[in-house]
Design a protein around this motif. Structure first.
Motif, PDB file in Angstrom:
ATOM      1  N   VAL A  72      40.994   3.957 -23.687  1.00  0.00           N
ATOM      2  CA  VAL A  72      42.181   2.616 -23.492  1.00  0.00           C
ATOM      3  C   VAL A  72      41.128   1.585 -22.197  1.00  0.00           C
ATOM      4  O   VAL A  72      40.346   2.685 -21.183  1.00  0.00           O
ATOM      5  N   LEU A  89      45.258  -4.679 -20.806  1.00  0.00           N
ATOM      6  CA  LEU A  89      44.754  -3.721 -21.935  1.00  0.00           C
ATOM      7  C   LEU A  89      43.323  -5.206 -22.559  1.00  0.00           C
ATOM      8  O   LEU A  89      43.459  -6.212 -22.888  1.00  0.00           O
ATOM      9  N   GLY A 137      40.573  -0.880 -20.181  1.00  0.00           N
ATOM     10  CA  GLY A 137      41.181  -2.182 -19.375  1.00  0.00           C
ATOM     11  C   GLY A 137      40.932  -2.665 -18.053  1.00  0.00           C
ATOM     12  O   GLY A 137      39.998  -2.763 -17.359  1.00  0.00           O
TER      13      GLY A 137
END
Length: 206
Positions: free
Chosen positions: A146, A134, A148
């Protein structure tokens, strides 16, 4: 003649339907995670793209707070598996909102394989996987972006050409369109980018 729509005055559901019908095709991040109890979760997310190449960062959006997001917040890692046409039925099945104590891997009959750099498993039948830690979560409206950091890439060697480059026809990904519609790769076109020097040469000819 165009239809003019005030997006701010439309019901949220109408905005969602318009955006997902117009922003097409959308590649699918088939995201695998682990919950706190170690149970594997799997879900497709069609708001997905590359955020950065240096460092390598991919991004997907969780529309509202779901198991995938909660698991990533808890463990700090996930895997983005390529969504191939051969597994389209299973991809669709894993979009079902199963209770959190049921693994979508088991429900859809998918085999897991261990990842190299994260605890979350990869999908054994997927031709490519991006293991991620993350980087950041950004709340946007009713959704969560999100990001990553890609820590490892796994590729089926049969997907590569002689130069070692992944070939789109071999990967054969599916994409989401509007409503319940899906898209396949279709015709692949090649077109070199025009350099500034070439633009100048064309102008002189004219």
């Amino acid at each position: 003649m165009r239809i003019e729509l005030d997006a701010g005055a439309l019901p949220v559901r109408n905005v969602y339907r318009l955006l997902t019908s117009l922003v097409i095709p959308r590649p699918i991040a088939w995201v695998s995670t682990l919950n706190e109890a170690g149970l594997a979760n799997l879900a497709p997310h069609s708001f997905f793209t590359v955020a950065s190449a240096d460092p390598g960062i991919v991004q997907f959006t969780s529309v509202t707070r779901k198991d995938t997001l909660r698991n990533i917040e808890s463990t700090g890692e996930f895997v983005v598996n390529l969504a191939p046409r051969a597994l389209m039925e299973q991809i669709n099945a894993t979009a079902t909102e199963f209770p959190s104590d049921i693994s979508e891997f088991d429900a859809a009959g998918l085999r897991k394989e261990p990842s190299r750099t994260v605890a979350a498993p990869r999908i054994a039948g997927s031709p490519a996987a991006l293991e991620c830690s993350l980087h950041r979560i950004i709340e946007v409206g009713n959704s969560f972006l999100v990001l990553g950091l890609v820590t490892h890439v796994a590729l089926d060697e049969s997907m590569l050409n002689e130069a070692g480059h992944p070939q789109p026809e071999r990967l054969d990904p599916v994409a989401r369109l509007g409503s319940n519609q899906w898209g396949t790769l279709g015709e692949v076109l090649a077109l070199d980018r025009i350099t500034l020097e070439q633009w100048g040469a064309n102008t002189q000819k004219d």
